[in-house]
Design a protein around this motif. Structure first.
Motif, short mmCIF file in Angstrom:
data_model
loop_
_atom_site.label_atom_id
_atom_site.label_comp_id
_atom_site.label_asym_id
_atom_site.label_seq_id
_atom_site.Cartn_x
_atom_site.Cartn_y
_atom_site.Cartn_z
N ARG A 16 0.83 -1.21 0.00
CA ARG A 16 0.00 0.00 0.00
C ARG A 16 0.87 1.26 0.00
N ALA A 17 1.97 1.24 0.72
CA ALA A 17 2.89 2.38 0.74
C ALA A 17 3.51 2.58 -0.64
N PHE A 18 3.87 1.47 -1.29
CA PHE A 18 4.43 1.54 -2.64
C PHE A 18 3.44 2.18 -3.60
N ILE A 19 2.17 1.74 -3.56
CA ILE A 19 1.14 2.30 -4.43
C ILE A 19 0.97 3.80 -4.14
N ALA A 20 0.95 4.18 -2.88
CA ALA A 20 0.80 5.60 -2.52
C ALA A 20 1.97 6.42 -3.06
N ARG A 21 3.21 5.88 -2.96
CA ARG A 21 4.38 6.59 -3.50
C ARG A 21 4.28 6.73 -5.01
N ARG A 22 3.87 5.66 -5.70
CA ARG A 22 3.75 5.72 -7.16
C ARG A 22 2.71 6.75 -7.58
N ARG A 23 1.59 6.80 -6.86
CA ARG A 23 0.55 7.77 -7.21
C ARG A 23 1.02 9.19 -6.95
N ALA A 24 1.82 9.38 -5.90
CA ALA A 24 2.33 10.72 -5.59
C ALA A 24 3.32 11.19 -6.66
N GLU A 25 4.06 10.26 -7.25
CA GLU A 25 5.04 10.61 -8.28
C GLU A 25 4.41 10.92 -9.63
N ARG A 26 3.23 10.38 -9.88
CA ARG A 26 2.59 10.54 -11.18
C ARG A 26 1.82 11.86 -11.23
N PRO A 27 1.66 12.42 -12.41
CA PRO A 27 0.92 13.68 -12.54
C PRO A 27 -0.53 13.52 -12.07
N SER A 28 -1.01 14.51 -11.38
CA SER A 28 -2.37 14.43 -10.81
C SER A 28 -3.45 14.39 -11.89
N GLU A 29 -3.16 14.93 -13.09
CA GLU A 29 -4.18 14.92 -14.15
C GLU A 29 -4.50 13.49 -14.60
N GLU A 30 -3.63 12.52 -14.30
CA GLU A 30 -3.94 11.13 -14.64
C GLU A 30 -5.05 10.57 -13.76
N TYR A 31 -5.30 11.20 -12.63
CA TYR A 31 -6.30 10.71 -11.69
C TYR A 31 -7.58 11.53 -11.71
N ARG A 32 -7.79 12.25 -12.78
CA ARG A 32 -8.99 13.07 -12.89
C ARG A 32 -10.18 12.22 -13.30
N GLU A 33 -11.37 12.78 -13.21
CA GLU A 33 -12.59 12.09 -13.66
C GLU A 33 -12.61 12.07 -15.19
N LEU A 34 -13.12 11.01 -15.76
CA LEU A 34 -13.23 10.91 -17.21
C LEU A 34 -14.32 11.84 -17.73
N THR A 35 -14.10 12.34 -18.92
CA THR A 35 -15.15 13.14 -19.56
C THR A 35 -16.15 12.18 -20.20
N ALA A 36 -17.31 12.68 -20.55
CA ALA A 36 -18.33 11.85 -21.19
C ALA A 36 -17.83 11.31 -22.53
N THR A 37 -17.05 12.11 -23.24
CA THR A 37 -16.50 11.67 -24.53
C THR A 37 -15.53 10.51 -24.34
N GLU A 38 -14.65 10.62 -23.34
CA GLU A 38 -13.69 9.55 -23.08
C GLU A 38 -14.40 8.27 -22.66
N TRP A 39 -15.41 8.40 -21.81
CA TRP A 39 -16.15 7.23 -21.35
C TRP A 39 -16.89 6.57 -22.52
N ASN A 40 -17.49 7.38 -23.39
CA ASN A 40 -18.20 6.83 -24.55
C ASN A 40 -17.24 6.13 -25.52
N LYS A 41 -16.04 6.69 -25.67
CA LYS A 41 -15.03 6.06 -26.53
C LYS A 41 -14.62 4.71 -25.96
#
Length: 180
Positions: A16-41
């Motif tokens: 769990r600590a490893f996953i938390a570190r990996r998420r902290a290192e990655r850009p926050s925009e990767e964890y945003r909500e999907l748009t309707a267009t992306e979900w439909n695609k």
């Protein structure tokens, strides 16, 4: 002695600590909500996986590598309701193979034979397990999941590394003579 599928708490905590570190290192925009267009695609991808004979098992966002030659594709999952269609395709291939041989189209013969073999394999996979021949690829790949025999019931095998090689014996005796 037995097998237990229980992980120690420290292993889970480290993971769990490893996953938390990996998420902290990655850009926050990767964890945003999907748009309707992306979900439909994303949903449309699964609609595109539906083909005449069943369902294509390729990953999301990947193109068809077999140029829509679904009968040959190992990712095709044949719908049992489409077995008559697959039998019709196989019969058509038999006719085409005869014509290609008559005309001397050797390249076409090879291609049709490859497609026929794939179609025959898919037809065999559609058959109920009791009617499949014993040489079925499906049956060959079936793994027995019985419990392993207790160690005392297994034949004893000497590991290859436990048998000294002549070279190793010479090195050992030569070292002893030199005070090693």
């Amino acid at each position: 002695m037995g097998y237990a599928a229980i992980y120690p708490e420290d292993v889970i905590a480290h993971h769990r600590a490893f996953i938390a570190r990996r998420r902290a290192e990655r850009p926050s925009e990767e964890y945003r909500e999907l748009t309707a267009t992306e979900w439909n695609k994303f949903l449309a991808h699964f609609e595109l996986r539906k083909v005449a004979l069943g369902t294509c098992g390729r990953d999301h966002g990947t193109p068809c590598q077999h140029e829509n030659a679904c009968v040959r594709c190992p990712l095709l999952r044949v719908d049992p309701a489409q077995k008559p269609r697959l039998e019709e395709i196989h019969a058509n291939l038999v006719d085409r193979l005869a014509e290609a041989k008559e005309q001397g189209w050797l390249g076409e013969v090879a291609a049709i034979e490859t497609t026929m073999a794939a179609a025959a394999q898919k037809l065999e996979a559609c058959a109920p397990p009791a009617t499949r021949p014993s040489s079925s690829a499906c049956l060959k790949s079936t793994a027995r999941l019985d419990a392993p025999a207790p160690i005392r019931d297994r034949p004893r095998r000497v590991p290859v590394c436990a048998v000294p090689l002549w070279h190793d014996l010479n090195m050992t005796t030569s070292r002893k003579g030199h005070g090693a």
